[in-house]
Design a protein around this motif. Sequence first.
Motif, PDB file in Angstrom:
ATOM      1  N   GLU A  36      41.932  39.268  39.675  1.00  0.00           N
ATOM      2  CA  GLU A  36      43.206  39.743  39.142  1.00  0.00           C
ATOM      3  C   GLU A  36      43.237  41.252  38.906  1.00  0.00           C
ATOM      4  O   GLU A  36      44.287  41.792  38.627  1.00  0.00           O
ATOM      5  CB  GLU A  36      43.495  39.023  37.815  1.00  0.00           C
ATOM      6  N   ASP A  37      42.094  41.925  39.008  1.00  0.00           N
ATOM      7  CA  ASP A  37      42.001  43.335  38.631  1.00  0.00           C
ATOM      8  C   ASP A  37      41.292  44.123  39.731  1.00  0.00           C
ATOM      9  O   ASP A  37      40.070  44.048  39.861  1.00  0.00           O
ATOM     10  CB  ASP A  37      41.253  43.432  37.296  1.00  0.00           C
ATOM     11  N   VAL A  38      42.077  44.858  40.530  1.00  0.00           N
ATOM     12  CA  VAL A  38      41.527  45.617  41.653  1.00  0.00           C
ATOM     13  C   VAL A  38      40.437  46.578  41.188  1.00  0.00           C
ATOM     14  O   VAL A  38      39.350  46.638  41.776  1.00  0.00           O
ATOM     15  CB  VAL A  38      42.639  46.386  42.404  1.00  0.00           C
ATOM     16  N   GLU A  39      40.697  47.346  40.133  1.00  0.00           N
ATOM     17  CA  GLU A  39      39.719  48.349  39.686  1.00  0.00           C
ATOM     18  C   GLU A  39      38.417  47.721  39.221  1.00  0.00           C
ATOM     19  O   GLU A  39      37.334  48.249  39.486  1.00  0.00           O
ATOM     20  CB  GLU A  39      40.300  49.255  38.595  1.00  0.00           C
ATOM     21  N   ALA A  40      38.503  46.587  38.522  1.00  0.00           N
ATOM     22  CA  ALA A  40      37.279  45.922  38.050  1.00  0.00           C
ATOM     23  C   ALA A  40      36.440  45.433  39.237  1.00  0.00           C
ATOM     24  O   ALA A  40      35.207  45.553  39.226  1.00  0.00           O
ATOM     25  CB  ALA A  40      37.619  44.762  37.124  1.00  0.00           C
ATOM     26  N   VAL A  41      37.094  44.906  40.257  1.00  0.00           N
ATOM     27  CA  VAL A  41      36.370  44.439  41.438  1.00  0.00           C
ATOM     28  C   VAL A  41      35.773  45.635  42.182  1.00  0.00           C
ATOM     29  O   VAL A  41      34.614  45.604  42.603  1.00  0.00           O
ATOM     30  CB  VAL A  41      37.282  43.595  42.358  1.00  0.00           C
ATOM     31  N   TYR A  42      36.551  46.698  42.337  1.00  0.00           N
ATOM     32  CA  TYR A  42      36.059  47.909  42.999  1.00  0.00           C
ATOM     33  C   TYR A  42      34.830  48.457  42.265  1.00  0.00           C
ATOM     34  O   TYR A  42      33.820  48.782  42.891  1.00  0.00           O
ATOM     35  CB  TYR A  42      37.175  48.950  43.063  1.00  0.00           C
ATOM     36  N   GLN A  43      34.902  48.524  40.945  1.00  0.00           N
ATOM     37  CA  GLN A  43      33.752  49.019  40.163  1.00  0.00           C
ATOM     38  C   GLN A  43      32.541  48.107  40.344  1.00  0.00           C
ATOM     39  O   GLN A  43      31.406  48.587  40.429  1.00  0.00           O
ATOM     40  CB  GLN A  43      34.114  49.153  38.682  1.00  0.00           C
ATOM     41  N   ALA A  44      32.762  46.799  40.425  1.00  0.00           N
ATOM     42  CA  ALA A  44      31.653  45.862  40.639  1.00  0.00           C
ATOM     43  C   ALA A  44      31.009  46.101  42.008  1.00  0.00           C
ATOM     44  O   ALA A  44      29.776  46.063  42.143  1.00  0.00           O
ATOM     45  CB  ALA A  44      32.131  44.421  40.494  1.00  0.00           C
ATOM     46  N   PHE A  45      31.839  46.361  43.037  1.00  0.00           N
ATOM     47  CA  PHE A  45      31.282  46.705  44.356  1.00  0.00           C
ATOM     48  C   PHE A  45      30.439  47.981  44.250  1.00  0.00           C
ATOM     49  O   PHE A  45      29.316  48.040  44.748  1.00  0.00           O
ATOM     50  CB  PHE A  45      32.390  46.934  45.393  1.00  0.00           C
ATOM     51  N   LEU A  46      30.980  49.015  43.603  1.00  0.00           N
ATOM     52  CA  LEU A  46      30.261  50.287  43.487  1.00  0.00           C
ATOM     53  C   LEU A  46      28.961  50.135  42.706  1.00  0.00           C
ATOM     54  O   LEU A  46      27.932  50.725  43.078  1.00  0.00           O
ATOM     55  CB  LEU A  46      31.141  51.349  42.823  1.00  0.00           C
ATOM     56  N   THR A  67      31.676  39.832  38.837  1.00  0.00           N
ATOM     57  CA  THR A  67      32.346  40.312  37.639  1.00  0.00           C
ATOM     58  C   THR A  67      33.205  39.203  37.047  1.00  0.00           C
ATOM     59  O   THR A  67      33.628  38.286  37.766  1.00  0.00           O
ATOM     60  CB  THR A  67      33.227  41.555  37.947  1.00  0.00           C
ATOM     61  N   ASP A  68      33.473  39.299  35.756  1.00  0.00           N
ATOM     62  CA  ASP A  68      34.379  38.361  35.098  1.00  0.00           C
ATOM     63  C   ASP A  68      35.800  38.470  35.646  1.00  0.00           C
ATOM     64  O   ASP A  68      36.605  37.563  35.469  1.00  0.00           O
ATOM     65  CB  ASP A  68      34.398  38.609  33.579  1.00  0.00           C
ATOM     66  N   ALA A  69      36.122  39.604  36.295  1.00  0.00           N
ATOM     67  CA  ALA A  69      37.463  39.793  36.862  1.00  0.00           C
ATOM     68  C   ALA A  69      37.692  38.872  38.060  1.00  0.00           C
ATOM     69  O   ALA A  69      38.824  38.647  38.457  1.00  0.00           O
ATOM     70  CB  ALA A  69      37.660  41.245  37.267  1.00  0.00           C
ATOM     71  N   ILE A  70      36.596  38.359  38.644  1.00  0.00           N
ATOM     72  CA  ILE A  70      36.711  37.434  39.775  1.00  0.00           C
ATOM     73  C   ILE A  70      36.746  36.019  39.209  1.00  0.00           C
ATOM     74  O   ILE A  70      35.846  35.618  38.473  1.00  0.00           O
ATOM     75  CB  ILE A  70      35.544  37.613  40.766  1.00  0.00           C
ATOM     76  N   LYS A  71      37.794  35.295  39.536  1.00  0.00           N
ATOM     77  CA  LYS A  71      38.006  33.946  38.992  1.00  0.00           C
ATOM     78  C   LYS A  71      37.540  32.853  39.942  1.00  0.00           C
ATOM     79  O   LYS A  71      37.179  31.771  39.518  1.00  0.00           O
ATOM     80  CB  LYS A  71      39.497  33.729  38.670  1.00  0.00           C
ATOM     81  N   THR A  72      37.593  33.126  41.247  1.00  0.00           N
ATOM     82  CA  THR A  72      37.257  32.144  42.266  1.00  0.00           C
ATOM     83  C   THR A  72      36.328  32.790  43.280  1.00  0.00           C
ATOM     84  O   THR A  72      36.623  33.890  43.745  1.00  0.00           O
ATOM     85  CB  THR A  72      38.541  31.694  43.017  1.00  0.00           C
ATOM     86  N   PRO A  73      35.218  32.142  43.639  1.00  0.00           N
ATOM     87  CA  PRO A  73      34.353  32.734  44.657  1.00  0.00           C
ATOM     88  C   PRO A  73      35.100  32.842  45.984  1.00  0.00           C
ATOM     89  O   PRO A  73      35.937  31.980  46.300  1.00  0.00           O
ATOM     90  CB  PRO A  73      33.187  31.745  44.787  1.00  0.00           C
ATOM     91  N   GLY A  74      34.804  33.874  46.731  1.00  0.00           N
ATOM     92  CA  GLY A  74      35.494  34.030  48.005  1.00  0.00           C
ATOM     93  C   GLY A  74      34.787  34.979  48.942  1.00  0.00           C
ATOM     94  O   GLY A  74      33.797  35.627  48.583  1.00  0.00           O
TER      95      GLY A  74
END
Length: 150
Positions: A36-46, A67-74
């Motif tokens: 649900e949160d682009v920035e949180a996912v981007y930071q997790a990648f970085l 990250t907790d921002a990811i709700k479903t594995p994909g």
Amino acid sequence: MAFITSKQVTIAYEAASREEALHYLAEQGVALGFAEDVEAVYQAFLEREAIAETGLQDGFAVPHAKTDAIKTPGVAVVKLANKVEWPSFDKQPVDIALALYVPAGEAGTTHLRLLSQAAVMLMKADFREKVRASQDPEEIAALIDAGLAG
């Protein structure tokens, strides 16, 4: 159950850098409903990129975000229009990224299974050649789905 469908595959994305590609993949994670949160996912990648290279060989990388921002594995794939600098085992630039999205609570199980399956299929030269040669999202999704299923 399919791990990946054609809507999770992007062909010829224009990115000038690894960071641009990762940001796009973070946006895709949200667009596909994994997060649900682009920035949180981007930071997790970085953060993961800072630990060790995710570039493997022959222009392939497997960036992954937990990250907790990811709700479903994909899973999502992006074939870049041009190779970009990306720390990799063979010191070559990358133009195909297979991104893994993992909820923090599933970090040990889902993450390790997907990562090991991705690594195994990317070690196979015929798999890499087929993915590299294809411009068809359906075909790429089918190849990756079969590889991830083991």
